[in-house]
Scaffold this active site. Structure first.
Site, PDB file in Angstrom:
ATOM      1  CB  SER A 158      -1.338  -2.811  -7.470  1.00 41.99           C
ATOM      2  OG  SER A 158      -2.007  -3.364  -6.370  1.00 41.99           O
ATOM      3  CD  GLU A 191       1.863 -33.545  -0.232  1.00 37.05           C
ATOM      4  OE1 GLU A 191       1.797 -34.633  -0.826  1.00 37.05           O
ATOM      5  OE2 GLU A 191       0.873 -32.908   0.119  1.00 37.05           O
ATOM      6  CE  LYS A 237     -10.170  -8.318 -13.122  1.00 37.93           C
ATOM      7  NZ  LYS A 237      -9.296  -7.463 -13.902  1.00 37.93           N
ATOM      8  CG  ASP A 238      -9.869  -9.318  -5.639  1.00 37.29           C
ATOM      9  OD1 ASP A 238      -9.355  -9.536  -6.755  1.00 37.29           O
ATOM     10  OD2 ASP A 238      -9.310  -8.613  -4.771  1.00 37.29           O
ATOM     11  CG  HIS A 251      -2.098  -1.011   0.955  1.00 38.92           C
ATOM     12  ND1 HIS A 251      -3.345  -0.883   1.503  1.00 38.92           N
ATOM     13  CD2 HIS A 251      -2.153  -2.139   0.210  1.00 38.92           C
ATOM     14  CE1 HIS A 251      -4.115  -1.881   1.125  1.00 38.92           C
ATOM     15  NE2 HIS A 251      -3.410  -2.671   0.334  1.00 38.92           N
TER      16      HIS A 251
END
Lengths: 258, 420
Positions: B216, B284, B240-241, B212
């Site tokens: 972004s 894994e 959108k998220d 922040h």
């Protein structure tokens, strides 16, 4: 285009576990199971037959440590029947009033109850080895999850006994099995045609018994399978609609962004 | 500030403790580049998966017993007798895989769009630390069900620390709390598995503070220059998220409900047995690329250097390469000297990036195969390329690549795209 490529690569990355460790033996013949697919369920009649095979054949040497007699109700047995089946087996009774668990070196026994785990054939792994030429019969409660191929594998092993090919060196006390890793298995062919009489009158061929007991062992390993798939369908159906709505909402909210 | 809120209770609280102002700033009015594509969904997705993992994990911990003779059966009891225990456990198992899928995409997105560059170096480094902590968490967590792979995986990985000069063996014994992986190991791994997710949580908070600060990055890699370049986070990116989350849940829950053991190893449904070694010890899937690097150093290669075998064994070299591959990522902001961030304007780097990604996936494939023959050779070339890309290709391209002209601003790029 790039996005698709990226997505394809990620999908490829996800497929790793499927391609790792190519199996050593021949390909397992794929069987049709009632519990396959997103709407899969257990065939109750088959479960009962499978239990009969397990109880009268497998359980002579193999334990099913994770199962309780009370679980048999899920197969379609009534509570009274589960109680009756339990009472047919004996389990260690625990300390008596004198605080003794053994008399003359032998454990004090009592008839099993639905709340007991299914009685194992041997008191401990050492006793199991002693009775089986040094081999330890594995616990079967998770066997279809613990082997690649699951129910197909169990079915293939049970039906995979053959004469060893010419020149194959079979060790003493071992048996040739097409699908077992290394082809030498300590367990002799357990299923013989007509060895048991199914209570529902089904013809007890080796293939039939192998199928039924493999299905039963799938239930033993994944008793939640039916509930899981039923719930999954409802939740995914809801999510599909909800996500479509969110997509519409997203387009609408974003329509004024320039 | 606080007078903005209509509700008197919220206004009262906010005047004394400005949490609502903070939320308003960081999740509602927060100015976000208007051109973020769907690859920018994976940051918030990773945060959501972390919360799902912590919640499902807490409920699992209420029913789990960290003792070598009880752990395996206690997990099976969760699967069979705890109400919706199977759901919690399968959510947690598949959630771990999904966490790595999401984070891998998030990391590679950052690499493609140059999100690690000035002034976001610390944001990137904290991200690498999160990735490292995730790997530690996943590793100790995989030990808990106490299956065959749990036990043998823990044995192999803890033994890696024996390559530390002089004190190596002591470190391994200290990790184990004994002379082999045993009950003390399981106990401390359980404690660590409960602790580390909260360390991740704290690192994520720092990651967000750093994010922040400079906002972004975006697909053009051009900084925000004014209000015309941004839109408020809410409602644009919340919706959108949310849509991205819906798609993600369809995949995650698809695995959870219909192929819950897809990512697992059948051997882990066999209780741990120190006397029986599995035919192939495989970690894994998300560790496989690093596993391939670990196994890539040949003995005779080290011997050929004469003096080296005294200082470093092939095993030690493998361990250094494996850990080095992640540590090196922290230096990426300085290895990449190009002023242009986004690969969209770097015609050569773009291909180097795709090759690097392909190479990484190839390493993962090699990691899952027995280390012999062609697989070993490919693994060595791949390992070499991983380092060659970061240490040579990236700095070289930063200096000599002819980049394409950048758009004037984010909004100019959006306008140009729309007029096409």
């Amino acid at each position: 285009m790039k996005t698709t490529l990226f997505a394809a690569l990620i999908a490829g990355a996800l497929a790793f576990p499927a391609v790792t460790n190519a199996s050593e033996g021949p390909k397992l013949p794929a069987q049709k199971w009632s519990f396959d697919g997103p709407t899969g369920h257990f065939d109750r009649a088959q479960m009962k037959r499978g239990w009969q095979v397990f109880k009268s054949v497998c359980a002579a040497c193999h334990s099913a440590h994770q199962l309780y007699y009370r679980n048999l109700v899920e197969l379609g047995f009534s509570e009274a029947e589960a109680k009756q089946i339990a009472a047919g087996d004996n389990v260690p009774a625990g300390p008596n009033e004198a605080g003794e668990t053994h008399v003359d070196g032998q454990p004090i026994m009592r008839p099993a109850q639905p709340s007991d785990k299914i009685a194992p054939p041997y008191a401990n792994p050492a006793a199991a080895r002693a009775a089986n030429n040094g081999a330890l019969p594995p616990d079967l409660s998770l066997i279809t999850k613990a082997r690649k191929g699951g129910a197909d594998y169990v079915h293939a092993i049970l039906t995979g006994y053959k004469e060893p090919p010419a020149g194959f060196q079979l060790q003493a006390g071992m048996n040739y099995n097409e699908y077992f890793a290394g082809h030498q298995i300590a367990m002799p062919a357990p299923l013989v045609e007509g060895a048991i009489t199914f209570e529902d009158g089904t013809n007890a061929t080796v293939d039939q018994m192998a199928k039924d007991v493999s299905a039963f062992l799938t239930w033993a390993a994944e008793p939640e399978l039916e509930e899981r798939k039923r719930m999954g369908i409802k939740i995914l159906a809801f999510l599909l609609v909800f996500t479509a709505l969110l997509f519409a909402l997203k387009r609408r909210i974003w329509s004024d962004v320039h | 500030m606080s007078s903005e809120f209509k509700n008197p209770v919220i206004r009262w609280i906010d005047h004394r403790l400005p949490v609502f102002t903070m939320m308003e700033h960081s999740a509602v009015t927060y100015p976000t580049p208007k051109n973020l594509n769907y690859w920018w969904n994976f940051g918030s997705l990773a945060g959501i998966v972390l919360v799902v993992m912590i919640l499902s994990g807490i409920f699992l911990a209420m029913n789990y017993t960290p003792h070598t003779s009880l752990a395996f059966d206690s997990v099976e009891r969760i699967m069979r007798d705890v109400n919706y225990g199977w759901l919690l456990r399968y959510l947690h198992m598949n959630g771990a895989s999904m966490f790595f899928v999401v984070v891998y995409i998030h990391i590679f997105r950052g690499m493609y769009y140059g999100s690690y560059k000035d002034p976001r170096e610390l944001l990137w480094i904290i991200g690498v630390l999160i990735f490292l902590t995730m790997m530690a968490t996943a590793f100790v967590g995989y030990t808990l069900p106490w299956g065959q792979m749990s036990f043998w995986g823990a044995t192999v990985i803890t033994n890696l620390f024996s390559v530390v000069p002089i004190v190596g063996d002591y470190i391994v014994q200290w990790l184990w709390g004994g002379f082999s992986v045993d009950n003390p190991t399981l106990n401390r791994f359980f404690a660590l598995h409960y602790l580390l997710p909260f360390v991740i949580f704290a690192l994520v908070a720092l990651h967000l503070v750093a994010l922040h600060q400079h906002k972004s990055n975006n697909p053009t890699g051009v900084e925000i220059k004014g209000d015309r370049d941004t839109i408020p986070f809410h409602p644009y990116y919340t919706v959108k998220d949310a849509f991205g989350l819906g798609v993600f849940l369809l995949i995650y829950l698809g695995f959870t409900f219909f192929a819950p053991n897809f990512f697992g190893e059948p051997d882990n449904y066999v209780a741990a047995n120190p006397l029986v070694t599995p035919a192939h010890i495989v970690p894994e899937w998300y560790f496989l690329p690093f596993y391939a690097m670990l196994r890539s150093v040949p003995d005779n290669f080290i011997d050929a250097w004469g003096i080296l075998p005294i200082i470093i064994s092939a095993k030690a070299a493998g361990v250094c390469i494996m850990f080095g591959s992640i540590i090196l990522l922290m230096f990426l902001p300085w290895l990449d000297t190009s002023k242009v961030r986004s690969a969209n304007f770097r015609p050569v780097y773009k291909w180097a990036f795709w090759l690097f990604l392909f190479n990484y996936i190839l390493l993962g494939y090699i990691g899952g195969q027995p280390p012999e023959g062609a697989m070993l050779t490919i693994g060595r070339v791949s390992t070499f390329w991983y380092f060659f890309h970061l240490l040579v290709v990236v700095p070289f391209l930063g200096k000599y690549e002819r980049t394409l002209p950048l758009p004037e601003s984010i909004s100019a790029a959006v306008m140009a795209k729309e007029s096409k």
